[in-house]
Design an enzyme around this catalytic site. Sequence first.
Site, PDB file in Angstrom:
ATOM      1  CE  LYS A   1     -13.055  -3.398  -0.994  1.00  0.00           C
ATOM      2  NZ  LYS A   1     -12.220  -3.513   0.226  1.00  0.00           N
TER       3      LYS A   1
ATOM      4  CE  LYS B   1      -5.878  -8.315  -2.437  1.00  0.00           C
ATOM      5  NZ  LYS B   1      -6.299  -7.918  -1.094  1.00  0.00           N
TER       6      LYS B   1
ATOM      7  CE  LYS C   1      -4.405  -1.807   0.870  1.00  0.00           C
ATOM      8  NZ  LYS C   1      -5.749  -1.761   1.386  1.00  0.00           N
TER       9      LYS C   1
END
Length: 334
Positions: free
Chosen positions: A203, A200, A118
């Site tokens: 969203k 992966k 992230k």
Amino acid sequence: MDAQAEKKPVVLSGVQPSGFVTLGNYLGAFKNWKSLQDENDCIYMIANLHAITVRQDPAALKKNTLEGLALVLACGVDPEKSDIFIQSHNPHHAQLSWVLSCYAQFGELSRMTQFKDKSAKYADNINGGLFTYPVLMASDILLYQTDFVPVGIDQKQHVELARTIANRFNGIYSDVFTMPDCILPKQGAKIMSLTDPSKKMSKSDPNPKSYVAVLDDRNTIIKKFKSAMTDSGSGIYRAEDKLGISNLMTIYSAVTGKNDEEIVKEFQNFGYGDFKAAVGETVADTLAPIKARFDEIIADKAYLKEVYTKGNERAMKRSAKTLSKVYKKVGFGI
Ligand code: AQP
């Protein structure tokens, strides 16, 4: 039977209201929330404290929080059986998180894969919350003396860190926390992107073709599957060089309960195109009743309020006991 023998294992899980919910979130985590309710004492939360580690639009966050709750209910979680609440409504999570952050090492937090991923993805906003996210997650889990945490594989490292923190705290102050374990689904613990099956399904992927949202309509779902990336060659079987087909087999297996042998047999005469369409239709059939139920529930705001209010009252009663114990142990109990 004495009270101890009747005690069911405590299960805790959560979903972030950081947008829509993907097929990956559904298959990796909360598809199983419903079936866990009978044998366990389940606590499910909409993790809005976690969501703000990435910048959120306040109005959208509010809307997504209620929609997340409605979706959990639409997936069959029963508020008579489980405690369902909104994380920010219970201040004990943030309170315990501060204490536990003093028992988590900088090096441990630096090693978290999600933090590294992230930080790279949101390079202009590497905030302290992104770094201490796993401590908040440890607090979520440990506050309720949780035995099992159903999650996708991406969260396994965080549950392991919760164990490390619990172990350290218990070692200093004697047994305060139950040691939690992960529950990973047999199929679907890591659903991959439809456009790049080495990544992966997520969203926050900027390409909407890479994911299926649980609330996508039937045509969109089928279309996305039809455009899923496959591999060169032919034949429906699982192999290391067939990441696309393997991912579609995983999705089909997670949705139907069929194993690889059965899937290979069922699709032995199929080309890639027909296989992709068949998987898309099966997923669309599975998600359609959830969407219909969601539409009913989201329209009933009074019901949603009743669910999260009662759920939070029950959750807070439970978490207060752990927090009070922790406060006494560290010397706050004046
Ligand atoms: N692709 C996935 N396959 C299986 N399980 C998954 N989970 C997430 N993605 C997959 C599991 O879903 C649960 C809820 O996740 P979350 O709300 O914490 O969100 P996340 O893990 O951050 O999900 P995303 O889609 O990857 O969001 P972004 O793009 O914002 O990072 C968890 O149990 C998780 O394991």
